[in-house]
Motif scaffolding. Structure first.
Motif, mmCIF file in Angstrom:
data_model
loop_
_atom_site.group_PDB
_atom_site.id
_atom_site.type_symbol
_atom_site.label_atom_id
_atom_site.label_comp_id
_atom_site.label_asym_id
_atom_site.label_seq_id
_atom_site.Cartn_x
_atom_site.Cartn_y
_atom_site.Cartn_z
ATOM 1 N N SER A 189 0.846 -1.191 0.000
ATOM 2 C CA SER A 189 0.000 0.000 0.000
ATOM 3 C C SER A 189 0.880 1.238 0.000
ATOM 4 N N ARG A 190 0.526 2.208 -0.808
ATOM 5 C CA ARG A 190 1.223 3.492 -0.788
ATOM 6 C C ARG A 190 0.536 4.437 0.205
ATOM 7 N N ILE A 191 -0.617 3.999 0.717
ATOM 8 C CA ILE A 191 -1.445 4.834 1.582
ATOM 9 C C ILE A 191 -1.453 4.269 2.997
ATOM 10 N N GLY A 192 -1.189 5.129 3.961
ATOM 11 C CA GLY A 192 -1.230 4.717 5.359
ATOM 12 C C GLY A 192 -2.522 5.126 6.043
ATOM 13 N N LYS A 193 -3.115 6.215 5.555
ATOM 14 C CA LYS A 193 -4.324 6.747 6.171
ATOM 15 C C LYS A 193 -5.099 7.532 5.116
ATOM 16 N N VAL A 194 -6.435 7.477 5.212
ATOM 17 C CA VAL A 194 -7.310 8.184 4.281
ATOM 18 C C VAL A 194 -8.333 8.969 5.088
ATOM 19 N N GLU A 195 -8.542 10.215 4.694
ATOM 20 C CA GLU A 195 -9.613 11.025 5.283
ATOM 21 C C GLU A 195 -10.483 11.562 4.157
ATOM 22 N N ILE A 196 -11.783 11.329 4.266
ATOM 23 C CA ILE A 196 -12.735 11.854 3.289
ATOM 24 C C ILE A 196 -13.726 12.714 4.050
ATOM 25 N N THR A 197 -13.881 13.956 3.632
ATOM 26 C CA THR A 197 -14.844 14.857 4.264
ATOM 27 C C THR A 197 -15.751 15.441 3.192
ATOM 28 N N LEU A 198 -16.958 15.804 3.601
ATOM 29 C CA LEU A 198 -17.907 16.420 2.684
ATOM 30 C C LEU A 198 -18.231 17.820 3.160
ATOM 31 N N ASP A 199 -18.114 18.769 2.265
ATOM 32 C CA ASP A 199 -18.512 20.134 2.533
ATOM 33 C C ASP A 199 -19.557 20.463 1.477
ATOM 34 N N ASP A 200 -20.808 20.547 1.898
ATOM 35 C CA ASP A 200 -21.945 20.621 0.974
ATOM 36 C C ASP A 200 -21.910 19.355 0.129
ATOM 37 N N LEU A 201 -21.814 19.492 -1.180
ATOM 38 C CA LEU A 201 -21.772 18.300 -2.031
ATOM 39 C C LEU A 201 -20.372 17.982 -2.535
ATOM 40 N N GLU A 202 -19.399 18.782 -2.146
ATOM 41 C CA GLU A 202 -18.040 18.590 -2.633
ATOM 42 C C GLU A 202 -17.199 17.754 -1.660
ATOM 43 N N PRO A 203 -16.750 16.588 -2.107
ATOM 44 C CA PRO A 203 -15.892 15.779 -1.239
ATOM 45 C C PRO A 203 -14.465 16.304 -1.226
ATOM 46 N N SER A 204 -13.825 16.109 -0.105
ATOM 47 C CA SER A 204 -12.419 16.452 0.038
ATOM 48 C C SER A 204 -11.685 15.183 0.454
ATOM 49 N N LEU A 205 -10.593 14.914 -0.202
ATOM 50 C CA LEU A 205 -9.851 13.680 0.032
ATOM 51 C C LEU A 205 -8.437 14.009 0.483
ATOM 52 N N ASN A 206 -8.038 13.441 1.615
ATOM 53 C CA ASN A 206 -6.667 13.572 2.095
ATOM 54 C C ASN A 206 -6.062 12.177 2.193
ATOM 55 N N LEU A 207 -4.986 11.961 1.465
ATOM 56 C CA LEU A 207 -4.280 10.682 1.489
ATOM 57 C C LEU A 207 -2.936 10.905 2.165
ATOM 58 N N TYR A 208 -2.596 10.015 3.077
ATOM 59 C CA TYR A 208 -1.336 10.111 3.804
ATOM 60 C C TYR A 208 -0.456 8.933 3.407
ATOM 61 N N SER A 209 0.787 9.222 3.120
ATOM 62 C CA SER A 209 1.717 8.183 2.681
ATOM 63 C C SER A 209 1.867 7.080 3.713
ATOM 64 N N ASN A 210 2.109 5.909 3.211
ATOM 65 C CA ASN A 210 2.385 4.766 4.066
ATOM 66 C C ASN A 210 3.832 4.893 4.535
ATOM 67 N N THR A 211 4.004 5.226 5.783
ATOM 68 C CA THR A 211 5.352 5.395 6.319
ATOM 69 C C THR A 211 5.927 4.101 6.863
ATOM 70 N N VAL A 212 5.101 3.059 6.899
ATOM 71 C CA VAL A 212 5.563 1.753 7.365
ATOM 72 C C VAL A 212 6.443 1.152 6.285
ATOM 73 N N ASN A 213 7.590 0.670 6.677
ATOM 74 C CA ASN A 213 8.473 -0.018 5.746
ATOM 75 C C ASN A 213 8.079 -1.497 5.751
ATOM 76 N N PRO A 214 7.293 -1.928 4.737
ATOM 77 C CA PRO A 214 6.762 -3.287 4.790
ATOM 78 C C PRO A 214 7.842 -4.362 4.705
ATOM 79 N N LYS A 215 7.571 -5.429 5.419
ATOM 80 C CA LYS A 215 8.456 -6.586 5.368
ATOM 81 C C LYS A 215 7.856 -7.573 4.388
ATOM 82 N N SER A 216 8.669 -8.161 3.578
ATOM 83 C CA SER A 216 8.185 -9.210 2.674
ATOM 84 C C SER A 216 8.003 -10.471 3.479
ATOM 85 N N SER A 217 6.955 -11.193 3.161
ATOM 86 C CA SER A 217 6.733 -12.448 3.892
ATOM 87 C C SER A 217 7.361 -13.598 3.170
#
Length: 118
Positions: free
Chosen positions: A90-118
């Motif tokens: 995942s390139r995304i660590g956190k997602v925030e979606i907010t609505l102001d009237d009918l317009e959505p606002s999207l905030n994507l936060y980078s995945n700061t976790v360094n994934p381990k391969s299994s």
């Protein structure tokens, strides 16, 4: 001369990347696949087994997530049979979606976790 109709708000939103991401993340399967590879890189078979969903659904979901730049191929490994296997993260660590009237606002936060391969 051909006069083109002006697209409606709904038609325009179909081409809006924010709208596409919000629609994609509204699906529980998509969210599950995305966040299953947040802390650990996995191949499609591992994801399917872990989430108890079909392999074809996982591949389709991963393709969508890659198209939206929400997931990426972390690396390739070679199976014992010599097959090249993609490990996704995942390139995304956190997602925030907010609505102001009918317009959505999207905030994507980078995945700061360094994934381990299994």
């Amino acid at each position: 001369m051909i006069k083109l109709q002006k697209p409606t708000i709904i038609q325009l939103s179909e081409f809006d990347i924010t709208q596409k991401i919000i629609e994609s993340l509204s699906n529980v399967c998509t969210r599950s696949v995305l966040f299953s590879v947040k802390t650990q890189s996995k191949d499609a078979t591992q994801i399917a087994d872990e989430l108890k969903i079909s392999l074809s659904t996982v591949y389709k979901t991963l393709s969508t997530l890659e198209d939206l730049a929400l997931a990426e191929v972390d690396k390739f490994v070679i199976s014992p049979e010599g097959k090249k296997i993609k490990l996704y993260r995942s390139r995304i660590g956190k997602v925030e979606i907010t609505l102001d009237d009918l317009e959505p606002s999207l905030n994507l936060y980078s995945n700061t976790v360094n994934p381990k391969s299994s």
